[in-house]
Design a protein around this motif. Structure first.
Motif, PDB file in Angstrom:
ATOM      1  N   PHE A  72       2.899   3.939  -2.993  1.00 29.26           N
ATOM      2  CA  PHE A  72       2.300   5.135  -3.725  1.00 29.26           C
ATOM      3  C   PHE A  72       2.478   6.346  -2.907  1.00 29.26           C
ATOM      4  N   SER A 106      -5.198   1.821  -3.122  1.00 30.81           N
ATOM      5  CA  SER A 106      -3.785   1.195  -3.455  1.00 30.81           C
ATOM      6  C   SER A 106      -4.099   0.126  -4.483  1.00 30.81           C
ATOM      7  N   GLN A 129       0.817  -1.119   0.013  1.00 28.08           N
ATOM      8  CA  GLN A 129      -0.047   0.018  -0.019  1.00 28.08           C
ATOM      9  C   GLN A 129       0.637   1.000  -0.185  1.00 28.08           C
ATOM     10  N   SER A 134      -4.721   5.436   0.813  1.00 32.91           N
ATOM     11  CA  SER A 134      -3.927   4.275   0.623  1.00 32.91           C
ATOM     12  C   SER A 134      -4.760   3.010   0.610  1.00 32.91           C
TER      13      SER A 134
END
Ligand code: TXA
Ligand code: MG
Length: 324
Positions: free
Chosen positions: A6, A166, A3, A162
């Motif tokens: 990013f 994600s 997760q 997230s």
């Protein structure tokens, strides 16, 4: 994909990269003062299509175009009434979205085929820095809905984004971490296509503030079938997995959210005790998420009374209580 891969801190380099990524047709989730947004280049049809896929949102729901300054609004809209100029001057950057007749720049994939477009200048250093960097690269505006799956609670932290998205993001996409949002509920949406402002969604800019700024009494939207596709106006929305029960006496095992003066009965799990309405709004969505993480089946919320931001809180809670 993990997760956190990013999520990036908002260094100058990260912001520059994010602006470039957007221009290449990828998605960037970013903080605003209200909630986190999931951004795409507002002129790029494929990029905007990915917003809908990522959110699982019906494609006829219009998106808000975010700008770094009201100075560039003229590219996107036509027929700006005087009262809207007063609102923009007084409350932008800020938690307010104005709806105008669209220009040809606002295509059907942004407006859901409607003849109007929503514009917002957010009040957050990271959002503004991203919007400015994007503008400097030649970008015209960033389309961004709240960065949650359709119907869910809006995210107010990068971690919540997230967790929501994600699994749907690609390696070129980014989530900018700018800390927790300070307002906590989505912007006030004001329709500026008529002779007086009309509130479509209550938020941080209140009726009193609109009256004071424009000298006009804002109309309140009436719920009708024809009412435009304001997705936030669907009855069921903003909902956690837990059942939200409004203004009941909580019993043992239930979660409980109320202003600090309300006592917690024995066995009830107190999730939040905000000191005032602003704190209530700021922490509400994170608290509902916490209830889900704890696996609670039911959360009782004692709603704040009165005007101002309390109206926005009650609006969201009413919909959250209808479930997913
Ligand atoms: O605070 C906010 O407004 C956040 C942050 C990210 O800016 N954004 C947000 O976007 O809440 P979204 O898409 O989750 O909700 C925006 C609402 C939607 O219900 C959409 O239907 C409505 O604004 N909307 C957008 N353009 C519109 C238009 N032209 N006419 C009527 N409603 C519109
Ligand atoms: Mg939303």
């Amino acid at each position: 994909m993990s997760q956190s891969q990013f999520v990036s801190k908002c260094t100058t380099d990260a912001l520059q990269l994010a602006a470039t990524t957007l221009l290449h047709g990828n998605l960037v989730a970013f903080p605003t003062e209200t909630v986190y947004g999931l951004g795409a280049d507002a002129l790029n049809k494929q990029a905007v299509a990915r917003i809908y896929e990522t959110k699982g949102r019906p494609s006829d729901h219009p998106l808000i175009v975010h700008l770094h300054s009201m100075q560039v609004m003229g590219q996107w809209v036509e027929d700006v009434p005087e009262y809207a100029i007063a609102l923009a001057r007084d409350f932008w950057p800020g938690p307010m979205t104005l709806i105008f007749k669209r220009s040809t720049l606002a295509q059907d994939f942004i407006t859901g085929g409607q003849n109007t477009v929503g514009i917002r200048v957010p009040d957050h250093v990271v959002a503004l820095a991203l919007l400015e960097a994007f503008h400097t690269l030649g970008g015209r505006g960033i389309a961004a809905p709240s960065a949650n799956r359709f119907g869910h609670v809006s995210p107010t932290t990068a971690q919540a984004v997230s967790e929501e998205l994600s699994e749907y993001l690609k390696s070129e996409d980014q989530i900018l971490d700018g800390g927790a949002c300070t307002v906590g509920v989505e912007s006030t949406i004001i329709d500026c296509t008529g002779p007086a402002p009309r509130i479509l969604r209550p938020g941080g800019i209140t009726i009193e503030m609109i009256k004071e700024s424009t000298g006009l009494l804002p109309l309140q939207s009436v719920d009708s079938k024809e009412e435009i596709r304001v997705s936030g106006s669907l009855e069921k929305h903003y909902a956690p997995a837990a059942k939200v029960i409004l203004d009941a006496k909580p019993i043992a095992g239930q979660g409980f959210i109320a202003l600090t003066e309300s006592k917690t009965p024995d066995g009830v799990i107190r999730l939040a005790e905000p000191k005032n309405v602003a704190e209530f709004a700021r922490d509400l969505y994170a608290t509902l998420r916490k209830a889900d993480e704890m696996g609670l089946a039911e959360v009782v919320v004692e709603q704040p009374q009165g005007d101002g931001l309390a109206i926005a809180i009650r609006d969201r809670l009413e919909r959250a209580s209808k479930g997913r």
